[in-house]
Design an enzyme around this catalytic site. Sequence first.
Site, PDB file in Angstrom:
ATOM      1  N   ASP A  63       0.838  -1.204   0.000  1.00 38.10           N
ATOM      2  CA  ASP A  63       0.000   0.000   0.000  1.00 38.10           C
ATOM      3  C   ASP A  63       0.874   1.257   0.000  1.00 38.10           C
ATOM      4  O   ASP A  63       0.368   2.377  -0.007  1.00 38.10           O
ATOM      5  CB  ASP A  63      -1.021  -0.015   1.145  1.00 38.10           C
ATOM      6  N   SER A  64       2.199   1.060  -0.018  1.00 35.11           N
ATOM      7  CA  SER A  64       3.126   2.164  -0.307  1.00 35.11           C
ATOM      8  C   SER A  64       2.766   2.821  -1.634  1.00 35.11           C
ATOM      9  O   SER A  64       3.205   3.939  -1.920  1.00 35.11           O
ATOM     10  CB  SER A  64       4.565   1.655  -0.345  1.00 35.11           C
TER      11      SER A  64
ATOM     12  N   ASP B 120      -1.012  -6.220  -0.097  1.00 38.19           N
ATOM     13  CA  ASP B 120      -1.337  -5.624   1.205  1.00 38.19           C
ATOM     14  C   ASP B 120      -2.839  -5.503   1.423  1.00 38.19           C
ATOM     15  O   ASP B 120      -3.581  -5.100   0.516  1.00 38.19           O
ATOM     16  CB  ASP B 120      -0.759  -4.201   1.275  1.00 38.19           C
TER      17      ASP B 120
ATOM     18  N   GLU C 106      -0.960  -5.617   8.779  1.00 36.04           N
ATOM     19  CA  GLU C 106      -0.106  -4.946   9.765  1.00 36.04           C
ATOM     20  C   GLU C 106      -0.614  -5.156  11.199  1.00 36.04           C
ATOM     21  O   GLU C 106      -1.818  -5.083  11.454  1.00 36.04           O
ATOM     22  CB  GLU C 106      -0.059  -3.443   9.478  1.00 36.04           C
TER      23      GLU C 106
ATOM     24  N   GLU D  93       9.778  -4.133   9.933  1.00 37.93           N
ATOM     25  CA  GLU D  93      10.182  -2.845   9.352  1.00 37.93           C
ATOM     26  C   GLU D  93      10.671  -1.877  10.421  1.00 37.93           C
ATOM     27  O   GLU D  93      10.035  -1.734  11.488  1.00 37.93           O
ATOM     28  CB  GLU D  93       8.987  -2.221   8.603  1.00 37.93           C
TER      29      GLU D  93
HETATM   30  O1  KIV Z   1       3.598  -1.075   1.489  1.00 34.85           O
HETATM   31  C1  KIV Z   1       4.743  -1.534   1.353  1.00 34.85           C
HETATM   32  O2  KIV Z   1       5.415  -1.337   0.332  1.00 34.85           O
HETATM   33  C2  KIV Z   1       5.295  -2.319   2.435  1.00 34.85           C
HETATM   34  C3  KIV Z   1       6.763  -2.566   2.444  1.00 34.85           C
HETATM   35  C4  KIV Z   1       7.464  -1.325   2.847  1.00 34.85           C
HETATM   36  C5  KIV Z   1       7.156  -3.712   3.286  1.00 34.85           C
HETATM   37  O3  KIV Z   1       4.587  -2.692   3.323  1.00 34.85           O
END
Ligand code: KIV
Length: 275
Positions: free
Chosen positions: A55-56, A94, A125, A193
Amino acid sequence: MYVQNPNVSVRKPVTVPGLRAMKADGRQIVVLTAYDTSFAWQLEMAGIDVALVGDSLGMVVQGHRSTLPVTLDHMVYHTAAVARGLSATLLIADVPFMSDRDVSHALEAGARLVGEGGAAMVKIEGAAPHILDAIKALTDRAIPVCAHLGLTPQSVHKFGGFRIQGREQEAADRVLQEALAVEAAGAALLVMEGVPSALGERVTQALSIPVIGIGAGPRCDGQVLVLHDMLGITPGKRPKFSKDFLAGRDSVAAAIAAYAEDVRSGAFPAPEHCF
Ligand code: KIV
């Protein structure tokens, strides 16, 4: 534009049980984020083990300040796009903010990310009681789960920013307890992380499931980076735990291949990328 069909890989497909075997054999697991078909294909061709639709994407693709505005529809859309570029590389997606607010929403998210999106595993998460219930419920329905602890970006407001977690002994002990709890709930993989390297190593040794680090030191079972960070194209300051692999190289393919090689050889992360 003509998009070639990449479904011609000669690599053995990476599987969820295969990740555990990699930990047992001491083979580093190489994970990288992707958000569309073309980059997914680059990961596939470079032999990346796992593609993560993080979700980045809310920050590096959509331009938000956090991952919080990302919806389940966005995640399904990007996951399906990435799936079309992959063949042997395992796909994780995610579960976005609040799509895990209770077990039934988490199951809906898992069903859509796997069923419509084509993911083989979903990432959630935290380790709050409802998250542990969600991990168990998804796992019971044959949807493998990757847990995510430490600096969990969906908790940015609770943390007061993107701050390293587990620095004090008590906080480190709490993260270790959370890691044991997500494993007991059925998680098949864990992303750690933004924690001190010593804690990354402690968690990796305590768990039988593989632990993938991002800013968690060199002694995890594998590493993950955000694609835009490791290509040096994220606007603003690059996170300390990342490295620009495109610098000094002439193609995206060469940068991704160098990342894979450095993770497998142990050259990345170096001390300057660790806490
Ligand atoms: O959303 C993402 O890209 C992540 C990574 C930073 C592990 O959760």
